[in-house]
Motif scaffolding. Sequence first.
Motif, PDB file in Angstrom:
ATOM      1  N   UNK A  18       0.839  -1.195   0.000  1.00 27.15           N
ATOM      2  CA  UNK A  18       0.000   0.000   0.000  1.00 27.15           C
ATOM      3  C   UNK A  18       0.875   1.246   0.000  1.00 27.15           C
ATOM      4  N   UNK A  19       0.273   2.376  -0.297  1.00 27.88           N
ATOM      5  CA  UNK A  19       1.009   3.635  -0.417  1.00 27.88           C
ATOM      6  C   UNK A  19       1.724   3.978   0.875  1.00 27.88           C
ATOM      7  N   UNK A  20       2.945   4.466   0.747  1.00 24.06           N
ATOM      8  CA  UNK A  20       3.799   4.830   1.875  1.00 24.06           C
ATOM      9  C   UNK A  20       4.329   6.242   1.671  1.00 24.06           C
ATOM     10  N   UNK A  21       4.780   6.839   2.741  1.00 19.90           N
ATOM     11  CA  UNK A  21       5.337   8.186   2.667  1.00 19.90           C
ATOM     12  C   UNK A  21       6.748   8.151   2.092  1.00 19.90           C
ATOM     13  N   UNK A  22       7.222   9.294   1.654  1.00 16.75           N
ATOM     14  CA  UNK A  22       8.572   9.381   1.110  1.00 16.75           C
ATOM     15  C   UNK A  22       9.602   9.080   2.196  1.00 16.75           C
TER      16      UNK A  22
END
Length: 169
Positions: free
Chosen positions: A56-60
């Motif tokens: 799933x989407x993660x932060x930089x």
Amino acid sequence: LAEMGHKTLLVDLDPQCNMTIWGIPTEQLHEIWEKEDKYIDDYEKAINENEDILNSSRSIHFILKPTEDGLNDLIKLPPPLELKPNLALIPGRLSVHKFENRIAERWSSVYLGDNLAIRTITNIRNICSKYGEEYGYDYIIIDTSPSLGILNKIIISTVDGFFVPAQPD
């Protein structure tokens, strides 16, 4: 750019996370950050316990964390967060200042040819290039803070071009 049909990725590297805060609902952002908290505290231990987090989407900052800790880079990139057709986001995280501190610590070692220092300095560009290749982005736009800190210096020195927004007066 996205509305003109260009596949565009936004990467929020401003420690204030304004692009992320304005781009996604607060609840969604807190959910992303909450799932990452233990990884930011002890990445190596946490990733060995749960590799599914990369689905799933993660932060930089999450994506940069292995380099910050001197570990191997991610083999699999987490998917960007789709905002609308042709427009995606890699969310920011308030803790990205920790990566900036690591850049400052390793800066002088770049000139000595230290591999980890070089990887730390070039990793933002490398990550963006990998996302561009894997997801077919035409443009990748990195949001930075309005300062001349070391994080912005490496971003400006490793990108293909940059915009400096200014008041017309």
